[in-house]
Design an enzyme around this catalytic site. Structure first.
Site, PDB file in Angstrom:
ATOM      1  N   HIS A 153       6.525  14.742   9.101  1.00 25.87           N
ATOM      2  CA  HIS A 153       6.125  13.431   9.615  1.00 25.87           C
ATOM      3  C   HIS A 153       5.343  13.603  10.903  1.00 25.87           C
ATOM      4  CE1 HIS A 153       6.370   9.073  10.113  1.00 25.87           C
ATOM      5  NE2 HIS A 153       6.608   9.293  11.403  1.00 25.87           N
ATOM      6  N   SER A 154       4.168  12.979  10.973  1.00 32.87           N
ATOM      7  CA  SER A 154       3.323  13.001  12.158  1.00 32.87           C
ATOM      8  C   SER A 154       2.974  14.448  12.518  1.00 32.87           C
ATOM      9  CB  SER A 154       4.004  12.261  13.307  1.00 32.87           C
ATOM     10  OG  SER A 154       3.110  11.927  14.337  1.00 32.87           O
ATOM     11  N   GLY A 155       3.315  14.913  13.731  1.00 31.36           N
ATOM     12  CA  GLY A 155       3.036  16.305  14.073  1.00 31.36           C
ATOM     13  C   GLY A 155       3.696  17.278  13.116  1.00 31.36           C
ATOM     14  N   ALA A 157       3.818  16.953   9.985  1.00 34.81           N
ATOM     15  CA  ALA A 157       2.932  17.098   8.832  1.00 34.81           C
ATOM     16  C   ALA A 157       1.898  18.195   9.087  1.00 34.81           C
ATOM     17  CB  ALA A 157       2.243  15.774   8.536  1.00 34.81           C
ATOM     18  N   SER A 181       3.236  12.918   6.061  1.00 32.23           N
ATOM     19  CA  SER A 181       3.554  11.539   6.431  1.00 32.23           C
ATOM     20  C   SER A 181       2.994  11.176   7.802  1.00 32.23           C
ATOM     21  CB  SER A 181       5.081  11.366   6.431  1.00 32.23           C
ATOM     22  OG  SER A 181       5.470  10.110   6.918  1.00 32.23           O
TER      23      SER A 181
END
Length: 317
Positions: A153-155, A157, A181
């Site tokens: 998720h975010s970083g 990802a 994500s």
């Protein structure tokens, strides 16, 4: 030379939290796992103020157990697939605690724990991506056997994607699927606000706006002093990182995002398709940057179906 003391490799199990405290390791805190509960009629209590960090930073959360400094795992005997999850900026492995109970028994959950958070709060966070990825290629070897997939998720990802690339380049095992994500595609970040250079007050306000921390908790200076160091380090790490051009992966990629996420707008997602020669799709959910926290059951159900359906088809063909 860092003034931070290095923590133990694998801290011992912590006692139950004090009444009125939700420790930093419990996922239900949302986003950065730091939503604390204010007892009725009382002030906010939190671990940093009252207890040594080793006491409050539990390493066992429900079924998710810290096996090594980098690996938290919810073991499932006879599992057919392993889902390895990478946390977002400032978060730790505990962000995926709820997923352990939601995934089917055929799917084993592994959450990656990085330095500078939760039971590793006394350690310095990484400041460059390449050394972090090199460490993970070795540290995660015990869970890179058999069928596995990555979720970030975010970083997280970006970390999942870069790790898959390095494993490919070294001739190592490849994930069966990448779930990326709340992260814009490489080269698509123009116009997205950079957070790492903001003042403490501005960064706190932005985190609250994104839905990561309740406003009343953001007013607690001790809590924010503890959190902002890791948050800023992580935002600096990922906002300054640029994914270098390279051959696309031969791994299916599913991009996941909230439909009102200001950090991963719809127009920044489709370019991820350039990073794979395999199947690609985008799946949107109602919500913002932390859409996934309120949709854990729906999201884990989709991921499980995606991972296990081909195996079930193979069994019945």
């Amino acid at each position: 030379m860092s003034t931070r003391e290095r923590g133990p490799a694998v801290p011992t199990r912590a006692p139950a939290p004090l009444p009125g405290v939700l420790t930093l390791c419990r996922k239900r805190l949302r986003s950065w796992s730091i939503r604390l509960r204010r007892p009725a009629g009382g002030a906010v209590h939190h671990p940093y103020r009252e207890l040594p960090w080793r006491t409050c930073m539990t390493v066992d959360t429900a079924d998710l157990v810290a096996e090594t400094p980098y690996i938290w795992r919810a073991r499932r005997d006879g599992h057919r697939h392993r889902l390895i999850c990478f946390p977002h900026a400032g978060a730790g492995a505990g962000a995926y605690t709820e997923w352990a109970a939601l995934l089917p028994p055929e799917t084993e959950l592994v959450a990656v724990q990085l330095p500078g958070r939760q039971n590793r709060i006394a350690e310095e966070p990484f400041t460059e991506v390449a050394p972090l990825v090199r460490v993970l290629t070795q540290a995660l070897r015990p869970v890179l056997e058999g069928p596995f997939s990555f979720f970030g998720h975010s970083g997280g990802a970006i970390l999942a994607f870069e790790l898959a690339r390095v494993l490919r380049d070294r001739g190592g095992p490849q994930p069966a699927h990448l779930f990326l994500s709340a992260q814009s595609a490489p080269g698509s970040r123009e116009g997205i606000r950079q957070l790492h250079h903001l003042s403490d007050e501005e960064l706190t306000a932005e985190v609250v706006r994104l839905g990561g921390i309740e406003a009343e908790i953001a007013e607690d200076e001790d809590v924010m002093d503890a959190l902002l160091t890791t948050l800023r380090a992580d935002f600096t790490l990922w906002e300054n990182h640029r994914i270098a051009p390279a051959d696309p992966l031969d791994v299916p990629i599913t991009v996941l995002s909230g439909d009102s996420d200001p950090r991963a707008p719809l127009h920044t997602l489709d370019a991820w398709r350039e990073q794979t020669t395999a199947r690609f799709d985008v799946r949107r959910y109602p919500g913002g940057h932390f859409y996934f926290l309120g949709r854990a059951a729906e999201l884990t159900g989709f991921i499980s179906q995606t991972l296990l359906a081909p195996q079930m088809a193979g069994r019945t063909s």
